[in-house]
Design a protein around this motif. Structure first.
Motif, short mmCIF file in Angstrom:
data_model
loop_
_atom_site.label_atom_id
_atom_site.label_comp_id
_atom_site.label_asym_id
_atom_site.label_seq_id
_atom_site.Cartn_x
_atom_site.Cartn_y
_atom_site.Cartn_z
N GLU A 34 0.83 -1.21 0.00
CA GLU A 34 0.00 0.00 0.00
C GLU A 34 0.86 1.26 0.00
OE1 GLU A 34 -3.09 -0.04 -0.72
OE2 GLU A 34 -3.30 -2.21 -0.48
N GLY A 36 3.67 1.47 -1.49
CA GLY A 36 4.05 1.57 -2.90
C GLY A 36 2.93 2.14 -3.76
N GLU A 37 1.70 1.76 -3.50
CA GLU A 37 0.58 2.29 -4.27
C GLU A 37 0.41 3.79 -4.03
OE1 GLU A 37 -3.07 0.08 -4.55
OE2 GLU A 37 -2.02 -1.79 -4.11
N HIS A 39 2.83 5.82 -3.13
CA HIS A 39 3.99 6.42 -3.79
C HIS A 39 3.75 6.53 -5.29
CE1 HIS A 39 8.18 6.76 -5.21
NE2 HIS A 39 8.32 7.43 -4.08
N SER A 40 3.13 5.53 -5.88
CA SER A 40 2.85 5.50 -7.31
C SER A 40 1.92 6.65 -7.73
CB SER A 40 2.23 4.16 -7.70
OG SER A 40 1.94 4.13 -9.07
N LEU A 41 0.97 6.98 -6.86
CA LEU A 41 0.07 8.10 -7.18
C LEU A 41 0.85 9.40 -7.33
CD1 LEU A 41 -2.91 7.28 -4.80
CD2 LEU A 41 -2.85 7.04 -7.29
N TYR A 42 1.85 9.59 -6.48
CA TYR A 42 2.68 10.79 -6.57
C TYR A 42 3.64 10.71 -7.76
CZ TYR A 42 0.99 12.61 -2.17
OH TYR A 42 0.20 13.13 -1.19
N GLN A 43 4.16 9.51 -8.02
CA GLN A 43 5.09 9.32 -9.13
C GLN A 43 4.42 9.65 -10.46
OE1 GLN A 43 4.72 6.35 -11.36
NE2 GLN A 43 6.30 7.23 -12.63
N LYS A 44 3.14 9.34 -10.59
CA LYS A 44 2.43 9.59 -11.85
C LYS A 44 2.34 11.07 -12.20
CE LYS A 44 -0.30 5.39 -11.85
NZ LYS A 44 -1.64 4.80 -11.72
N GLN A 47 4.50 12.16 -14.87
CA GLN A 47 4.06 11.77 -16.21
C GLN A 47 2.85 12.60 -16.65
OE1 GLN A 47 3.41 7.67 -15.20
NE2 GLN A 47 5.40 7.05 -16.02
N HIS A 49 0.02 13.21 -14.85
CA HIS A 49 -1.26 12.88 -14.22
C HIS A 49 -1.52 13.82 -13.04
CE1 HIS A 49 -1.68 8.69 -15.96
NE2 HIS A 49 -0.42 8.99 -16.26
N GLU A 59 -6.29 4.56 -0.70
CA GLU A 59 -5.04 3.85 -0.43
C GLU A 59 -4.58 4.09 1.01
OE1 GLU A 59 -4.19 1.57 -2.33
OE2 GLU A 59 -5.13 2.13 -4.21
#
Length: 107
Positions: A34, A36-37, A39-44, A47, A49, A59
């Motif tokens: 979770e 990681g999930e 973190h992925s929202l911020y990483q996007k 790109q 998003h 999350e």
């Protein structure tokens, strides 16, 4: 809702067929996943998003569930863990956050 009420409600959906160690392992894997999930929202954002705050909130709830599972496995209440953390932070930052106290922490 109190933290302990949440923990009791969350415990209804814990798989109790395994051992206590299975529950601990499940919680630890879930916490990592979770995180990681989230973190992925911020990483996007890199790109293009937009940050989806509704998904972030979901999350964060999932992360909270796994933390509640870990506490349940050890027989701790969320309120006791929260109280312990508050005590630690009040000792570390008695006047609120101070950068100097953060840099020169006594442990």
């Amino acid at each position: 809702m109190t933290l302990n009420e949440y923990q009791n409600l969350a415990a209804r959906t814990i798989n109790t067929k395994g051992s206590t160690q299975d529950m601990i392992n499940h919680a630890l894997h879930g916490i990592a996943a979770e995180t990681g999930e989230i973190h992925s929202l911020y990483q996007k954002q890199y790109q293009g998003h937009p940050l989806d705050l509704n998904e972030l909130k979901k999350e964060a709830g999932d992360l909270m569930w796994f933390i509640a599972e870990l506490c349940t496995a050890y027989g701790w209440t969320l309120e006791d863990v929260g109280r312990m953390n508050d005590y630690k932070l009040q000792h570390r930052y008695p006047n609120g956050f101070e950068a100097d106290r953060s840099i020169h922490r006594e442990e």
